[in-house]
Write an enzyme that holds these catalytic residues in place. Structure first.
Site, short mmCIF file in Angstrom:
data_model
loop_
_atom_site.label_atom_id
_atom_site.label_comp_id
_atom_site.label_asym_id
_atom_site.label_seq_id
_atom_site.Cartn_x
_atom_site.Cartn_y
_atom_site.Cartn_z
N GLU A 146 48.24 44.47 -85.75
CA GLU A 146 48.17 45.77 -85.50
C GLU A 146 48.52 45.94 -84.19
O GLU A 146 49.26 46.95 -83.87
CB GLU A 146 46.83 46.40 -85.96
CG GLU A 146 46.48 46.34 -87.27
CD GLU A 146 45.15 46.92 -87.64
OE1 GLU A 146 45.15 48.09 -88.13
OE2 GLU A 146 44.18 46.31 -87.37
N ASN A 155 13.54 73.83 -52.66
CA ASN A 155 13.97 74.01 -54.19
C ASN A 155 15.24 74.76 -54.44
O ASN A 155 15.35 75.72 -53.80
CB ASN A 155 12.86 74.39 -55.15
CG ASN A 155 11.78 73.23 -55.11
OD1 ASN A 155 10.74 73.44 -54.55
ND2 ASN A 155 12.14 72.23 -56.10
N ARG A 161 14.79 57.69 -53.82
CA ARG A 161 13.59 58.31 -54.59
C ARG A 161 12.71 57.12 -55.29
O ARG A 161 13.48 55.94 -55.68
CB ARG A 161 14.10 59.03 -55.93
CG ARG A 161 13.11 59.42 -56.93
CD ARG A 161 12.25 60.60 -56.54
NE ARG A 161 11.17 60.82 -57.52
CZ ARG A 161 11.48 61.79 -58.36
NH1 ARG A 161 12.37 62.58 -58.66
NH2 ARG A 161 10.40 61.76 -59.44
N ARG A 221 9.00 63.43 -52.77
CA ARG A 221 9.97 62.65 -53.30
C ARG A 221 11.21 63.07 -52.38
O ARG A 221 11.35 64.30 -51.92
CB ARG A 221 10.44 62.89 -54.73
CG ARG A 221 10.64 64.46 -54.91
CD ARG A 221 10.12 65.02 -56.49
NE ARG A 221 8.79 64.86 -56.53
CZ ARG A 221 7.93 65.16 -57.84
NH1 ARG A 221 8.72 65.82 -58.51
NH2 ARG A 221 6.61 65.35 -57.63
N ASP A 279 14.50 65.34 -56.13
CA ASP A 279 14.27 65.40 -57.38
C ASP A 279 15.32 66.17 -58.34
O ASP A 279 15.52 67.37 -57.87
CB ASP A 279 12.68 66.18 -57.53
CG ASP A 279 12.28 66.09 -58.78
OD1 ASP A 279 12.52 65.25 -59.93
OD2 ASP A 279 11.36 67.05 -59.12
N ASP A 288 16.08 67.71 -62.22
CA ASP A 288 15.56 67.83 -63.76
C ASP A 288 16.63 68.82 -64.32
O ASP A 288 17.12 69.61 -63.72
CB ASP A 288 14.07 68.64 -63.70
CG ASP A 288 13.03 67.76 -62.97
OD1 ASP A 288 12.86 66.54 -63.50
OD2 ASP A 288 12.24 68.13 -62.07
N PRO A 326 14.25 72.63 -73.54
CA PRO A 326 14.08 73.12 -72.51
C PRO A 326 12.83 72.24 -71.68
O PRO A 326 11.84 71.74 -72.05
CB PRO A 326 13.71 74.38 -72.51
CG PRO A 326 14.34 74.81 -73.97
CD PRO A 326 14.09 73.41 -74.71
#
Length: 283
Positions: A21, A174, A201, A210, A213, A215, A232
């Protein structure tokens, strides 16, 4: 969503498990449905506003001839990824590769593999409270932008927040991030862990300090209660450092678990905090 269909495109290529092939090759038949927005192109009658299906056909032919795979599953997976990366107006696509001359030695019409892939919208939380926090967050964002499987990265303003979870530590910076990705949720999670590791980390204390981070807060229509990846994010309605920047990016995004949008969750959290502060003042 609008569609562009390509049917029965024949390509002579060298894919297969058996040596004959890959040496001799054979005909493969490709069907593709490209999901995109066609109104602008239709109203203006301009090809530049659409995806040129002729170019797509030649791209498929060129890619399948120049690359060799043992499995048509692999051929479909890699071809689909390259199409989505090369043609930015394609939101997602359905691709079928048929193998009418597969070495089965029984009467049959064809064997095929059919897959559907596309760009998915995701929202992330990002934070830092060790080292040069601003620089670490900026490096994390640049890491996301540097991955070819991620595009349209948008970041909220960066805010200063108090630590969450009862562990005494420095304040956090943040933010929230919106992006589109071809990575699956678990592939995205793995990549986020790589970025965290690059930032130094260390996972020693739950809710502890930390360097970086990251998420996954939402991932399009994906739902999971896996402890390794709960989406969620299960505690976002109690976290102002998540909801405040997220409210800047997507106030009307609906949490399918709670049935509340981001703005509702944020306002309820602020109202509950203010109510508790008033009760403390009375005492």
């Amino acid at each position: 969503m609008d569609q562009i269909k390509i049917e029965h495109l024949e390509v002579y290529a060298h894919h297969g498990v058996f040596p004959q092939e890959t040496e001799k090759g054979q005909i493969f038949v490709i069907d593709a449905v490209l999901y995109t927005e066609l109104r602008a192109a239709g109203m203006a009658d301009e090809l530049a506003l659409s995806t040129n299906y002729g170019e797509v056909c030649h791209f498929i032919d060129d890619y399948l001839r120049k690359n060799t795979f043992l499995l048509i599953e692999a051929a479909a997976e890699h071809l689909t990824k390259e199409l989505l990366l090369h043609f930015p107006l394609i939101k997602h696509l359905v691709l079928e590769i048929r193998k009418p001359h597969a070495p089965i030695n029984l009467p049959f019409s064809s064997v095929s593999v059919k897959i559907e892939r596309g760009w998915k919208k995701a929202y992330l939380g990002i934070g830092s409270n060790l080292g040069d926090k601003q620089a670490l967050i900026e490096k994390g964002i640049e890491g996301l932008k540097g991955n070819s499987m991620i595009r349209d990265v948008k970041c909220s303003k960066i805010i200063t927040t108090s630590p969450y979870g009862g562990v005494e530590q420095d304040d956090f910076l943040n933010a929230a991030i919106e992006l589109k990705t071809l990575l699956t949720p678990y592939e995205l999670l793995s990549f986020l862990h790589e970025l965290e590791a690059e930032a130094g980390r260390e996972r020693k204390v739950h809710w502890g300090p930390r360097t970086l981070d990251l998420d996954i807060l939402f991932y399009q229509d994906f739902l999971s209660n896996d402890p390794a990846l709960t989406v969620p994010h299960p505690d976002m309605e109690n976290r102002q450092f998540v909801l405040e920047p997220l409210n800047e990016l997507c106030p009307w995004y609906l949490n399918p678990v709670t049935g509340k949008n981001v703005r509702q969750m944020y306002l309820e959290l602020v109202q509950n905090r203010d109510r508790n502060d008033e009760q403390e003042d009375v005492r």
